[in-house]
Design an enzyme around this catalytic site. Structure first.
Site, PDB file in Angstrom:
ATOM      1  N   PHE A  11       0.654  -1.082  -0.059  1.00  0.00           N
ATOM      2  CA  PHE A  11       0.167   0.073   0.000  1.00  0.00           C
ATOM      3  C   PHE A  11       0.832   1.238   0.017  1.00  0.00           C
ATOM      4  CE2 PHE A  11      -3.472   2.843   1.627  1.00  0.00           C
ATOM      5  CZ  PHE A  11      -4.196   2.823   0.546  1.00  0.00           C
ATOM      6  N   ARG A  30      12.073  -0.240   5.692  1.00  0.00           N
ATOM      7  CA  ARG A  30      13.383  -0.415   6.331  1.00  0.00           C
ATOM      8  C   ARG A  30      14.327  -1.449   5.683  1.00  0.00           C
ATOM      9  NH1 ARG A  30      10.325  -4.824  10.507  1.00  0.00           N
ATOM     10  NH2 ARG A  30       9.048  -5.969   8.984  1.00  0.00           N
ATOM     11  N   LYS A  95      -5.358  -0.372   8.811  1.00  0.00           N
ATOM     12  CA  LYS A  95      -6.647  -0.920   9.052  1.00  0.00           C
ATOM     13  C   LYS A  95      -6.561  -1.820   9.968  1.00  0.00           C
ATOM     14  CE  LYS A  95      -8.508   0.379   4.489  1.00  0.00           C
ATOM     15  NZ  LYS A  95      -8.856  -0.112   3.272  1.00  0.00           N
ATOM     16  N   GLY A 123     -10.758   3.514   2.881  1.00  0.00           N
ATOM     17  CA  GLY A 123     -11.800   3.338   1.962  1.00  0.00           C
ATOM     18  C   GLY A 123     -11.513   2.233   1.182  1.00  0.00           C
ATOM     19  N   SER A 125     -10.176   0.155  -1.745  1.00  0.00           N
ATOM     20  CA  SER A 125      -9.013   0.499  -2.543  1.00  0.00           C
ATOM     21  C   SER A 125      -7.843  -0.850  -2.590  1.00  0.00           C
ATOM     22  CB  SER A 125      -8.080   1.759  -2.009  1.00  0.00           C
ATOM     23  OG  SER A 125      -7.952   1.551  -0.715  1.00  0.00           O
ATOM     24  N   LYS A 178     -14.430  -4.129   8.876  1.00  0.00           N
ATOM     25  CA  LYS A 178     -14.653  -4.746   7.698  1.00  0.00           C
ATOM     26  C   LYS A 178     -13.745  -5.922   7.399  1.00  0.00           C
ATOM     27  CE  LYS A 178     -10.978  -3.407   4.793  1.00  0.00           C
ATOM     28  NZ  LYS A 178     -10.634  -4.042   3.966  1.00  0.00           N
ATOM     29  N   ASP A 231     -15.916  -0.257   1.976  1.00  0.00           N
ATOM     30  CA  ASP A 231     -14.861  -1.122   1.922  1.00  0.00           C
ATOM     31  C   ASP A 231     -15.325  -2.595   2.196  1.00  0.00           C
ATOM     32  OD1 ASP A 231     -12.171  -1.512   1.695  1.00  0.00           O
ATOM     33  OD2 ASP A 231     -11.749  -0.644   3.306  1.00  0.00           O
ATOM     34  N   THR A 235     -14.485  -5.774   0.136  1.00  0.00           N
ATOM     35  CA  THR A 235     -13.174  -6.769   0.565  1.00  0.00           C
ATOM     36  C   THR A 235     -14.043  -8.100   1.015  1.00  0.00           C
ATOM     37  OG1 THR A 235     -12.489  -4.938   2.003  1.00  0.00           O
ATOM     38  CG2 THR A 235     -11.457  -7.268   2.409  1.00  0.00           C
ATOM     39  N   ARG A 242      -6.968  -9.837   0.776  1.00  0.00           N
ATOM     40  CA  ARG A 242      -6.124 -10.840   1.501  1.00  0.00           C
ATOM     41  C   ARG A 242      -7.133 -11.365   2.434  1.00  0.00           C
ATOM     42  NH1 ARG A 242      -1.324  -6.628   2.076  1.00  0.00           N
ATOM     43  NH2 ARG A 242      -3.259  -5.572   2.519  1.00  0.00           N
ATOM     44  N   GLU A 263      -5.059  -8.303   8.405  1.00  0.00           N
ATOM     45  CA  GLU A 263      -5.248  -7.466   9.423  1.00  0.00           C
ATOM     46  C   GLU A 263      -6.505  -8.125  10.295  1.00  0.00           C
ATOM     47  OE1 GLU A 263      -3.024  -5.679  10.340  1.00  0.00           O
ATOM     48  OE2 GLU A 263      -2.781  -3.830   9.168  1.00  0.00           O
TER      49      GLU A 263
HETATM   50  N1  LIG Z   1      -2.558  -3.666   0.275  1.00  0.00           N
HETATM   51  C1  LIG Z   1      -3.783  -3.063  -0.033  1.00  0.00           C
HETATM   52  O1  LIG Z   1      -4.310  -3.203  -1.059  1.00  0.00           O
HETATM   53  C2  LIG Z   1      -4.398  -2.093   1.235  1.00  0.00           C
HETATM   54  C3  LIG Z   1      -5.177  -1.242   0.926  1.00  0.00           C
HETATM   55  C4  LIG Z   1      -5.482  -0.341   1.644  1.00  0.00           C
HETATM   56  C5  LIG Z   1      -5.080  -0.272   2.961  1.00  0.00           C
HETATM   57  N2  LIG Z   1      -4.126  -1.148   3.406  1.00  0.00           N
HETATM   58  C6  LIG Z   1      -3.420  -1.034   4.658  1.00  0.00           C
HETATM   59  O2  LIG Z   1      -2.163  -0.769   4.585  1.00  0.00           O
HETATM   60  C7  LIG Z   1      -1.400  -1.727   5.866  1.00  0.00           C
HETATM   61  C8  LIG Z   1      -0.282  -2.051   5.122  1.00  0.00           C
HETATM   62  O3  LIG Z   1      -0.826  -3.152   4.137  1.00  0.00           O
HETATM   63  P1  LIG Z   1       0.313  -3.397   2.955  1.00  0.00           P
HETATM   64  O4  LIG Z   1      -0.640  -4.086   1.920  1.00  0.00           O
HETATM   65  O5  LIG Z   1       1.118  -2.384   2.448  1.00  0.00           O
HETATM   66  O6  LIG Z   1       1.276  -4.701   3.733  1.00  0.00           O
HETATM   67  P2  LIG Z   1       2.364  -5.358   3.296  1.00  0.00           P
HETATM   68  O7  LIG Z   1       2.360  -6.827   3.909  1.00  0.00           O
HETATM   69  O8  LIG Z   1       2.374  -5.482   1.452  1.00  0.00           O
HETATM   70  O9  LIG Z   1       3.421  -4.611   3.703  1.00  0.00           O
HETATM   71  C9  LIG Z   1       3.689  -4.208   4.983  1.00  0.00           C
HETATM   72  C10 LIG Z   1       5.272  -3.573   4.925  1.00  0.00           C
HETATM   73  O10 LIG Z   1       5.316  -3.148   6.471  1.00  0.00           O
HETATM   74  C11 LIG Z   1       6.896  -3.226   6.919  1.00  0.00           C
HETATM   75  N3  LIG Z   1       6.763  -3.444   8.053  1.00  0.00           N
HETATM   76  C12 LIG Z   1       6.144  -4.255   9.082  1.00  0.00           C
HETATM   77  N4  LIG Z   1       6.716  -3.889  10.337  1.00  0.00           N
HETATM   78  C13 LIG Z   1       7.466  -2.716  10.458  1.00  0.00           C
HETATM   79  C14 LIG Z   1       7.972  -2.210  11.129  1.00  0.00           C
HETATM   80  N5  LIG Z   1       8.192  -2.270  12.403  1.00  0.00           N
HETATM   81  N6  LIG Z   1       8.873  -1.188  10.831  1.00  0.00           N
HETATM   82  C15 LIG Z   1       8.975  -0.772   9.554  1.00  0.00           C
HETATM   83  N7  LIG Z   1       8.429  -1.352   8.445  1.00  0.00           N
HETATM   84  C16 LIG Z   1       7.561  -2.717   8.750  1.00  0.00           C
HETATM   85  C17 LIG Z   1       7.140  -4.669   5.964  1.00  0.00           C
HETATM   86  O11 LIG Z   1       8.483  -4.650   5.809  1.00  0.00           O
HETATM   87  C18 LIG Z   1       6.149  -4.297   4.641  1.00  0.00           C
HETATM   88  O12 LIG Z   1       7.221  -3.485   3.812  1.00  0.00           O
HETATM   89  C19 LIG Z   1      -2.483  -2.582   6.357  1.00  0.00           C
HETATM   90  O13 LIG Z   1      -3.087  -2.261   7.606  1.00  0.00           O
HETATM   91  C20 LIG Z   1      -3.648  -2.667   5.320  1.00  0.00           C
HETATM   92  O14 LIG Z   1      -4.903  -2.907   5.850  1.00  0.00           O
HETATM   93  C21 LIG Z   1      -3.690  -2.298   2.336  1.00  0.00           C
HETATM   94  O1  LIG Z   2      -6.123  -7.118   0.910  1.00  0.00           O
HETATM   95  P1  LIG Z   2      -6.769  -6.835   2.259  1.00  0.00           P
HETATM   96  O2  LIG Z   2      -8.051  -7.732   2.673  1.00  0.00           O
HETATM   97  O3  LIG Z   2      -6.175  -6.124   3.297  1.00  0.00           O
HETATM   98  O4  LIG Z   2      -7.733  -5.427   1.506  1.00  0.00           O
HETATM   99  C1  LIG Z   2      -7.033  -4.160   1.273  1.00  0.00           C
HETATM  100  C2  LIG Z   2      -7.739  -3.052   1.179  1.00  0.00           C
HETATM  101  O5  LIG Z   2      -8.226  -2.943   2.711  1.00  0.00           O
HETATM  102  C3  LIG Z   2      -9.373  -3.109   0.498  1.00  0.00           C
HETATM  103  O6  LIG Z   2      -9.751  -1.663   0.641  1.00  0.00           O
END
Ligand SMILES: NC(=O)c1ccc[n+]([C@@H]2O[C@H](COP(=O)([O-])OP(=O)(O)OC[C@H]3O[C@@H](n4cnc5c(N)ncnc54)[C@H](O)[C@@H]3O)[C@@H](O)[C@H]2O)c1
Ligand SMILES: O=P(O)(O)OC[C@H](O)CO
Length: 313
Positions: A11, A30, A95, A123, A125, A178, A231, A235, A242, A263
């Site tokens: 993200f 990191r 989230k 939201g 995405s 959600k 959302d 989802t 995921r 999450e």
């Molecule tokens: N992927 C999506 O489609 C999406 C969409 C909306 C919101 N989100 C939210 O964004 C957040 C992150 O999700 P993501 O998809 O990027 O996850 P991801 O698994 O792709 O990446 C997580 C990242 O966080 C890093 N990380 C973990 N612990 C850390 C720490 N202590 N210090 C520094 N870096 C650290 C990891 O190295 C990794 O690069 C979640 O809460 C998710 O719900 C994701």
């Molecule tokens: O892949 P998820 O289930 O973490 O969903 C990603 C986003 O939260 C969708 O809005």
């Protein structure tokens, strides 16, 4: 507005790609040995305006920091770096609900960074959709209306349309809760229980989300917006999620890669603890927590939900 994104997962990387349409963006991770193509977001090359760094000090030069870490990683990160982030505009994108503290990211940020202005960007995405430039609408929530308006404009692009609200609690809880219901929806489909059962889970799950969120101070109308119902819809219906896929694997008794960010599993446990503390009835979240911990079988979980006392809708 100078912008850095902290967290170079799927993200954070997708947001960097999208926001680079407005100007330079710094992306901090990191571990960034992957260069210009993040394996968590395959097929996407970072555009030139995105500077990637593993130097947190350099990233903290920006006045606006978007935090894109997993929800359960946020508290340890703030324990280490909270004071260095203070005084900025901090926009959380995680989230979830912290399992130890039973609070959302905004509260963690407010405690670790008392002089910061806190907002959330949330939201429907998927990172891959945003990175590909597909049209996406999100909610920018900030209790301070003026800062919320400034962030809304700075973080919108021609394909990323932000709505704003001052209901930070409601927006944050919609996004966290959600994920729990999405796991339940995945279980239903994975176990072959059918689309009608999934519609029931989505609807009754939304009732649970609204009940808990309003009890914690959310406005009901926020739950029907992008950050809640929007959302939830995405989802619970897309295998791109995921959380949905994790539930599907549980329902189908299939293998699951435990390194994947899901999450909703930790959040279900946090919700079960919160509901017990508040005396709220959250049967679907309780069942998701039990399923994720292997304390109940899918058959038993379905049976327990279907044989609860009959009630008014
Ligand atoms: N992927 C999506 O489609 C999406 C969409 C909306 C919101 N989100 C939210 O964004 C957040 C992150 O999700 P993501 O998809 O990027 O996850 P991801 O698994 O792709 O990446 C997580 C990242 O966080 C890093 N990380 C973990 N612990 C850390 C720490 N202590 N210090 C520094 N870096 C650290 C990891 O190295 C990794 O690069 C979640 O809460 C998710 O719900 C994701
Ligand atoms: O892949 P998820 O289930 O973490 O969903 C990603 C986003 O939260 C969708 O809005």
């Amino acid at each position: 507005m100078t912008i850095s994104i902290l967290g170079a997962g799927a993200f954070g990387t997708a947001l960097a790609v999208a926001l680079s349409a407005n100007g330079p963006v710094t992306l901090w991770g990191r571990s960034i040995g992957w260069g210009r193509e993040n394996p968590r977001l395959p097929g996407v090359t970072l555009p030139a305006p995105v500077a990637v760094t593993d130097d947190l000090g350099a990233a903290l030069a920006a006045g606006t920091l978007l935090l894109a870490l997993p929800a359960q990683a946020l508290r340890p990160f703030l324990d280490d770096h909270g004071p260095a982030l203070d005084g900025r505009r901090l926009v959380n994108t995680a989230k979830g609900i912290d399992l130890d503290r039973l609070t959302g990211p905004a509260q963690l940020l407010a405690e670790a960074c008392p002089a910061a202005t806190i907002a959330t960007l949330t939201g429907p995405s998927f990172a891959a959709d945003i990175a590909r430039g597909l049209p996406t609408a999100l909610t920018l929530a900030c209790a301070d209306a003026e800062t919320g308006r400034a962030l809304q404009h700075a973080l919108s692009t021609p394909v990323l349309r932000l709505y704003r609200t001052t209901d930070l609690t409601g927006a944050e809880l919609g996004g966290a809760l959600k994920n729990v219901i999405a796991i339940a929806a995945g279980v239903v489909i994975g176990a072959g229980l059918g689309d009608s059962a999934r519609a029931a889970i989505i609807t009754r799950g939304f009732a649970e989300m609204t009940r808990l969120a309003t009890r914690l101070g959310a406005r009901p109308e926020t739950l029907t917006g992008l950050s809640g119902l929007g959302d939830l819809t995405l989802t619970c219906t897309s295998p791109q999620s995921r959380n949905f896929r994790f539930g599907h694997a549980l329902g189908a008794a299939a293998d699951w890669d435990a390194t994947t960010t899901v999450e909703g599993a930790a959040t279900a446990r946090a919700v079960a603890a919160l509901a017990a503390r508040l005396g709220e009835d959250m049967p679907i979240a309780a069942m998701v927590a039990a399923l994720a911990e292997g304390r109940v079988s899918v058959d038993k979980a379905a049976d327990m939900l279907m044989t609860r006392p009959l009630k008014e809708e």
